[in-house]
Design an enzyme around this catalytic site. Structure first.
Site, mmCIF file in Angstrom:
data_model
loop_
_atom_site.group_PDB
_atom_site.id
_atom_site.type_symbol
_atom_site.label_atom_id
_atom_site.label_comp_id
_atom_site.label_asym_id
_atom_site.label_seq_id
_atom_site.Cartn_x
_atom_site.Cartn_y
_atom_site.Cartn_z
ATOM 1 N N GLU A 141 5.381 -7.476 -5.359
ATOM 2 C CA GLU A 141 4.902 -6.323 -4.588
ATOM 3 C C GLU A 141 5.964 -5.224 -4.652
ATOM 4 O OE1 GLU A 141 2.962 -7.246 -0.975
ATOM 5 O OE2 GLU A 141 2.945 -5.182 -0.252
ATOM 6 N N GLU A 265 0.886 -4.976 9.435
ATOM 7 C CA GLU A 265 0.041 -4.812 8.248
ATOM 8 C C GLU A 265 -0.783 -6.061 7.959
ATOM 9 O OE1 GLU A 265 2.851 -3.424 5.231
ATOM 10 O OE2 GLU A 265 2.638 -1.386 6.001
ATOM 11 N N ASP A 338 9.082 4.373 7.045
ATOM 12 C CA ASP A 338 8.902 3.389 5.978
ATOM 13 C C ASP A 338 9.564 3.827 4.675
ATOM 14 O OD1 ASP A 338 8.076 1.340 4.430
ATOM 15 O OD2 ASP A 338 5.946 1.769 4.519
ATOM 16 N N GLU A 366 9.956 2.126 -4.498
ATOM 17 C CA GLU A 366 8.541 2.308 -4.144
ATOM 18 C C GLU A 366 8.203 3.782 -3.933
ATOM 19 O OE1 GLU A 366 7.342 0.258 -0.558
ATOM 20 O OE2 GLU A 366 5.368 1.198 -0.547
ATOM 21 N N HIS A 479 5.938 11.039 3.501
ATOM 22 C CA HIS A 479 4.645 10.395 3.270
ATOM 23 C C HIS A 479 3.603 11.306 2.623
ATOM 24 C CE1 HIS A 479 2.539 6.711 3.644
ATOM 25 N NE2 HIS A 479 3.350 6.233 4.571
HETATM 26 O O1 GCW Z 1 6.229 0.191 2.661
HETATM 27 C C1 GCW Z 1 5.391 -0.868 2.896
HETATM 28 C C2 GCW Z 1 4.978 -1.318 1.539
HETATM 29 C C3 GCW Z 1 4.375 -2.694 1.579
HETATM 30 C C4 GCW Z 1 5.380 -3.631 2.248
HETATM 31 C C5 GCW Z 1 5.665 -3.121 3.649
HETATM 32 C C6 GCW Z 1 6.720 -3.963 4.366
HETATM 33 C C7 GCW Z 1 5.776 -5.949 1.788
HETATM 34 O O2 GCW Z 1 4.078 -0.391 1.014
HETATM 35 O O3 GCW Z 1 4.099 -3.080 0.256
HETATM 36 O O4 GCW Z 1 4.911 -4.955 2.273
HETATM 37 O O5 GCW Z 1 6.169 -1.827 3.574
HETATM 38 O O6 GCW Z 1 7.860 -3.576 4.348
HETATM 39 O O7 GCW Z 1 6.371 -4.997 4.910
#
Ligand code: GCW
Length: 671
Positions: A141, A265, A338, A366, A479
């Protein structure tokens, strides 16, 4: 003439070393031509053996004597190096200290910076851990360097040579722990079949001082154990975890513990059963405590307790301060949202004085151009440590950028982020320029390049993160990414049925009046979560640092900013332009180094820089043309005219998953 000789010598070095494929990372590759005398202590500790072997193979200086002295005040991992003309004495409290001392010597030898007086080193943090978001099916991921390096189907019988190389690379920069599987965890990793595989990896890593940890799915008692509940206060559930922990420690006596993403999530967690995060974490902690394990409990939660997502983790965790067991460490992302290109630090740091805390950085890119863009992250992590004093946290984690691609990380320069993560987790006071310089010298032999060429490469690395911020999301914007895969701009993005706080408009709030998220006392009041002095500074539009302005304020397009003496709109345009221009500079800096390196490496990075320059322009055009609909102001004359129309950019739809980086060819085709 001198330049000519340089070229010949460099080409010879490259040819002798074989074509560059990046597989050797920054590590010493060719054995020393003249091996030095290495005297080590008699010890059953495998780390002592590794330290001596590494020096015997690669050290080419004066003799080295390795000494273990338990009472030298060096702890388990510290070391002392006393150099002299005749020999070097390396003293440590145990095998791991000798290991780190040996790698220190090899690093300094390769970089040509050996000390001439006594050096004593201790790691700042006891836990310096990589988090792999690797799934058991081999996908990673947010990984952009191929598939997972763990071959679960072949383990435990087949041992890939990469496992040892991985351990060696980590040890060489002081990383001492690894969480093998994704925080979006499959319970299967805790099954007997998989634990045998995990134990095999732990055996390989142990001599290199690396502990293995696992991400645990909170519902494992249900998914794996067939129970009707995973309620942390249910005695049978607690018993299930106790037994599971005992099984793990039978196979892996030095198992590190669990990392848990709970109630985030879609992941299960204690709140599903009406319990708190502390209830959940403490139940797991009591299963691990008799064996010395820890629980790293993530604070990445954002259930809508407050309309502003940036406030939610704080709102949920601060009231739990003092309620966590001693072997629970709350793992907090560096920023409150994030892993955005730039975020202010998460105000949870420092807000839980009676709890242990650790920071989670994202090494994988990411939100930073995946493996197509160069973004050296030491300066970003140092910025975090400039606000959150290193002594106020307990440990450091980094989401790994490692995969099975031949050079491990996709972008050759992404290796430098793995390297920098380890170096800063060991010593957060180390300078970014020192880390960049070491990595360049060890990996690209930059010390043998003409000084101005090496300086150009250093500048490219040190300016790269800021450049990405500038062409993607300057001045505190965040974002604005395309939905799902997070590559490329989509400030206009709408997805029917998606959570509003997954969509850019929730964050940028562009309208006819201005741009940015009002988090002041007149807005969401997120500034209140920061310590008093900072809170007041952030709350005032004229004292808020420009780099966080649109994070905390909704600013009128035509407001003249004290930082730039220009309107907000013009300042924004100049940041986007500056980011794009910086990448053009990186291309020149890279081209200047071409004669001094392997052709394949040169071509690889050149290709990625071309993609990065095109992406920077794409970001600039997309964001400025989109925001211009609201500002209704002209682009300043010194900003490069848009190459694309807004409509054409709104049509772009990259067909990639969360596991891929778009190929340069795909980008060519769509733009
Ligand atoms: O930023 C988000 C990512 C997810 C990730 C999540 C997290 C592993 O898009 O892919 O999941 O954070 O940190 O749990």
């Amino acid at each position: 003439m001198i330049r000519y000789i340089y070229v010949i010598v460099s080409v010879c070095v490259a040819l002798c070393a074989g074509a560059y494929d990046g597989a050797g990372l920054w590590l010493p590759g060719a054995p020393a031509a003249f091996s030095a005398q290495i005297d080590g202590p008699k010890s059953k500790d495998a780390s002592v053996g590794v330290a001596c072997d590494e020096l015997r193979r690669y050290w080419s200086g004066v003799p080295v004597k390795l000494v273990i002295k338990r009472d030298a005040g060096l702890g388990d991992e510290g070391f002392r190096i006393e150099p002299s003309d005749r020999r070097i004495v390396l003293t440590a409290g145990g095998g791991r200290g000798l290991l780190y001392g040996a790698y220190y010597l090899l690093r300094k030898q390769k970089a040509g910076t050996l000390p001439d007086s006594t050096v004593t080193e201790h790691p700042r943090y006891r836990m310096r851990v990589l988090n792999h978001w690797d799934n058991l099916d081999g996908t990673v991921e947010r990984g952009y360097a191929g598939k997972s390096i763990w071959n679960w189907d072949e383990l435990p019988d087949v041992e890939s040579p990469r496992y040892r190389e991985y351990a060696r690379a980590n040890a060489s920069v002081g990383i001492n722990g690894t969480v093998l599987n994704n925080v979006n965890a499959s319970s299967k990793i805790l099954s007997d079949d998989y634990l045998v595989k995990v134990a095999r990896l732990a055996d390989i890593f142990r001599p290199y001082g690396i502990k293995v940890y696992l991400s645990a799915n909170f519902a494992a008692p249900m998914q794996l154990g067939g129970m009707a509940t995973a309620d942390p206060l249910n005695p049978d559930v607690a018993e299930w975890w106790k037994k599971k922990a005992a099984d793990i420690y039978r196979l892996i006596p030095d198992f590190g513990g669990f990392l848990v993403k709970a109630n985030s999530e879609g992941q299960p967690g204690p709140c599903d059963f009406g319990r708190t995060h502390a209830d959940g974490a403490n139940m797991l902690a009591s299963a691990l405590a008799p064996h010395g394990g820890v629980v790293m409990w993530r604070a990445f939660v954002y259930s809508p307790s407050d309309p502003d997502r940036a406030k939610q983790a704080y709102a949920e965790f601060k009231p739990l301060d003092g309620k966590f067991a001693p072997n629970v460490i709350v793992q907090i992302k560096n920023g409150p949202v994030d892993f955005q290109p730039r975020e202010p630090y998460s105000p949870l740091f420092g807000a839980m004085p009676s709890s242990r805390q650790m920071v989670e950085f994202q090494v994988t890119q990411e939100y930073l151009g995946h493996s197509n863009h160069i973004a050296f992250l030491a300066p970003m992590w140092k910025e975090f440590f400039s606000y959150v004093k290193p002594g106020s946290i307990d440990a450091v984690a980094g989401v790994a950028n490692i995969g099975d691609s031949s050079n491990w990380t996709g972008h050759p320069f992404a290796q430098a982020n793995w390297y920098a993560f380890g170096r800063l987790a060991w010593d957060p006071d180390e300078e970014s320029s020192v880390i960049a310089g070491e990595w360049l010298d060890m990996t690209l032999n930059a010390a043998s390049m003409p000084a101005e060429v090496r300086t150009g490469l250093m500048d490219m690395m040190l300016d790269s993160h800021e450049a990405v911020v500038d062409y993607m999301m300057p001045m505190g914007l965040h974002h604005l990414f395309a939905f799902g895969h997070h590559y490329g701009p989509e400030p206009w993005c709408e997805v029917a049925g998606a959570r509003p706080d997954w969509l850019p408009k929730y964050y940028h709030k562009a309208d006819s009046l201005g741009l940015g998220f009002d988090r002041t006392l007149g807005g969401s009041r997120a500034v209140e979560q920061y310590v008093d002095s900072l809170s007041a500074m952030l709350n005032d539009v004229d004292s808020c640092p420009e780099k966080f302005l649109l994070w905390f304020h909704h600013v009128p397009w035509d407001k003249v900013l004290p930082s730039s003496d220009d309107t907000m709109w013009n300042t924004l345009c100049h940041h986007y332009e500056g980011g794009f221009k910086a990448v053009k500079t990186f291309q020149r800096q890279w081209d200047a180094a071409a004669p001094y390196m392997d052709g394949a490496l040169y071509a690889d990075v050149r290709r990625r820089l071309m993609a990065q320059a095109r992406d920077a322009r794409w970001w600039k055009d997309a964001c400025l043309l989109y925001f211009q609909q609201y500002s209704k102001m002209l682009l300043p004359a010194d900003v490069t005219a848009p190459e694309h129309t807004l409509e054409s950019m709104m049509d772009i739809n990259l067909d990639i998953t969360n596991y891929e980086s778009p190929s340069v060819e795909l980008l060519d085709a769509v733009r």
